[in-house]
Design a protein around this motif. Structure first.
Motif, short mmCIF file in Angstrom:
data_model
loop_
_atom_site.label_atom_id
_atom_site.label_comp_id
_atom_site.label_asym_id
_atom_site.label_seq_id
_atom_site.Cartn_x
_atom_site.Cartn_y
_atom_site.Cartn_z
N LEU A 88 0.84 -1.20 0.00
CA LEU A 88 0.00 0.00 0.00
C LEU A 88 0.87 1.25 0.00
CD1 LEU A 88 -2.93 0.96 0.06
CD2 LEU A 88 -2.80 0.95 2.54
N LYS A 89 1.94 1.25 0.79
CA LYS A 89 2.87 2.38 0.80
C LYS A 89 3.60 2.49 -0.54
CE LYS A 89 3.53 2.75 5.71
NZ LYS A 89 4.45 3.08 6.78
N LEU A 90 3.91 1.36 -1.16
CA LEU A 90 4.55 1.37 -2.47
C LEU A 90 3.63 2.01 -3.50
CD1 LEU A 90 6.89 0.48 -4.34
CD2 LEU A 90 5.63 -1.66 -4.68
N ALA A 91 2.34 1.73 -3.42
CA ALA A 91 1.38 2.35 -4.35
C ALA A 91 1.39 3.87 -4.20
CB ALA A 91 -0.01 1.79 -4.10
N GLY A 92 1.49 4.35 -2.97
CA GLY A 92 1.57 5.79 -2.75
C GLY A 92 2.84 6.39 -3.35
N GLU A 93 3.94 5.68 -3.23
CA GLU A 93 5.20 6.17 -3.82
C GLU A 93 5.15 6.13 -5.35
OE1 GLU A 93 7.77 7.62 -2.29
OE2 GLU A 93 6.72 7.42 -0.38
N VAL A 94 4.52 5.10 -5.90
CA VAL A 94 4.37 5.02 -7.36
C VAL A 94 3.53 6.20 -7.85
CG1 VAL A 94 3.30 3.67 -9.23
CG2 VAL A 94 4.73 2.55 -7.52
N TYR A 95 2.51 6.56 -7.07
CA TYR A 95 1.69 7.73 -7.38
C TYR A 95 2.56 8.99 -7.46
CZ TYR A 95 -1.57 11.55 -6.16
OH TYR A 95 -2.26 12.72 -6.11
N LEU A 96 3.45 9.18 -6.51
CA LEU A 96 4.31 10.37 -6.51
C LEU A 96 5.33 10.33 -7.64
CD1 LEU A 96 4.88 10.76 -2.67
CD2 LEU A 96 3.37 12.09 -4.14
N ILE A 97 5.89 9.16 -7.91
CA ILE A 97 6.83 9.02 -9.03
C ILE A 97 6.10 9.30 -10.34
CG2 ILE A 97 8.22 7.36 -10.34
CD1 ILE A 97 8.90 6.04 -7.62
N GLY A 98 4.91 8.74 -10.49
CA GLY A 98 4.12 8.98 -11.70
C GLY A 98 3.75 10.44 -11.87
N LEU A 99 3.44 11.11 -10.77
CA LEU A 99 3.13 12.54 -10.83
C LEU A 99 4.32 13.33 -11.35
CD1 LEU A 99 0.96 14.64 -10.19
CD2 LEU A 99 1.83 14.73 -7.87
N SER A 100 5.51 13.00 -10.88
CA SER A 100 6.69 13.72 -11.35
C SER A 100 6.97 13.42 -12.82
CB SER A 100 7.91 13.39 -10.49
OG SER A 100 8.27 12.04 -10.65
N LEU A 101 6.76 12.19 -13.26
CA LEU A 101 7.00 11.83 -14.66
C LEU A 101 6.00 12.49 -15.59
CD1 LEU A 101 7.91 8.05 -14.32
CD2 LEU A 101 9.45 9.97 -14.76
N ILE A 102 4.74 12.52 -15.19
CA ILE A 102 3.72 13.17 -16.01
C ILE A 102 4.00 14.66 -16.09
CG2 ILE A 102 1.28 13.80 -16.07
CD1 ILE A 102 0.67 10.97 -15.11
N THR A 103 4.35 15.27 -14.98
CA THR A 103 4.67 16.69 -14.99
C THR A 103 5.85 16.97 -15.89
OG1 THR A 103 3.86 16.91 -12.72
CG2 THR A 103 5.27 18.67 -13.54
N PHE A 104 6.89 16.16 -15.80
CA PHE A 104 8.09 16.33 -16.60
C PHE A 104 7.78 16.26 -18.10
CE2 PHE A 104 11.84 14.37 -18.67
CZ PHE A 104 12.74 15.41 -18.50
N ASN A 105 6.88 15.37 -18.47
CA ASN A 105 6.60 15.17 -19.88
C ASN A 105 5.50 16.08 -20.44
OD1 ASN A 105 8.30 12.90 -21.04
ND2 ASN A 105 7.61 12.03 -19.10
N LEU A 106 4.59 16.56 -19.60
CA LEU A 106 3.52 17.42 -20.08
C LEU A 106 3.87 18.90 -20.06
CD1 LEU A 106 0.17 15.95 -18.72
CD2 LEU A 106 0.98 16.02 -21.07
N VAL A 107 4.71 19.31 -19.14
CA VAL A 107 5.06 20.73 -19.03
C VAL A 107 6.31 20.96 -19.86
CG1 VAL A 107 5.69 22.59 -17.46
CG2 VAL A 107 4.03 20.87 -16.74
N GLY A 108 6.12 21.65 -21.00
CA GLY A 108 7.24 21.78 -21.91
C GLY A 108 7.57 23.20 -22.33
N SER A 109 6.85 24.18 -21.80
CA SER A 109 7.11 25.55 -22.21
C SER A 109 6.92 26.49 -21.03
CB SER A 109 6.16 25.96 -23.35
OG SER A 109 4.83 26.03 -22.87
#
Length: 161
Positions: A88-109
């Protein structure tokens, strides 16, 4: 069009983060944050954008430390004494990692950064106003329903003025 919908949903996700503790949805007798549902939707939309070639995944050294961090967490979960709790804690960390990856790839300008910052600040102002109102209601009207969502249930302060 799909990319625009994805970026709009992403901004909704960013708006939901500062107010995450204010809004819950009941799922199987658990209180689940609305931001978590929005994250799943944004993830699916971003995945579709990548599959259809609308969004290119940026190449970066950022993936290496995040991958190593995930590998360490996964190993920790596998060898944990309580695997279900660690998962369950791993799922929370995956959520945070995914949030950073999505932000990194969607925010480009710079325009994207400005929009993201404005949405974050609007949500933060909204959350701050709710907290100020809640603080006032704590002393003025202790029976107000808003206090059910805004007071911490972990403290030891008696429920009195």
């Amino acid at each position: 069009m799909l990319l625009k919908i994805t970026k709009t949903a992403f901004l909704l996700l960013i708006f939901s983060l500062p107010i995450a503790n204010l809004v819950y949805l009941p799922v199987y007798q658990q209180r689940v944050l609305v931001a978590e549902f929005v994250f799943v939707i944004v993830s699916l939309l971003a995945f579709l954008c990548v599959v259809f070639g609308i969004l290119k995944v940026k190449s970066s050294w950022l993936y290496l430390p995040l991958g190593l961090y995930f590998a360490a967490l996964l190993a920790s979960t596998v060898f944990s004494e309580n695997v279900s709790k660690s998962a369950l804690k791993l799922a929370g960390e995956v959520y945070l990692i995914g949030l950073s990856l999505i932000t990194f790839n969607l925010v480009g300008s710079v325009k994207d950064i400005r929009r993201l910052t404005l949405v974050w600040l609007c949500a933060a102002v909204f959350a701050s106003l709710v907290r100020v109102i809640s603080f006032s209601l704590f002393y003025l009207d202790r029976s107000n329903l808003l206090l059910n969502n805004t007071l911490s249930h972990n403290g030891t302060l008696p429920a009195e003025n």
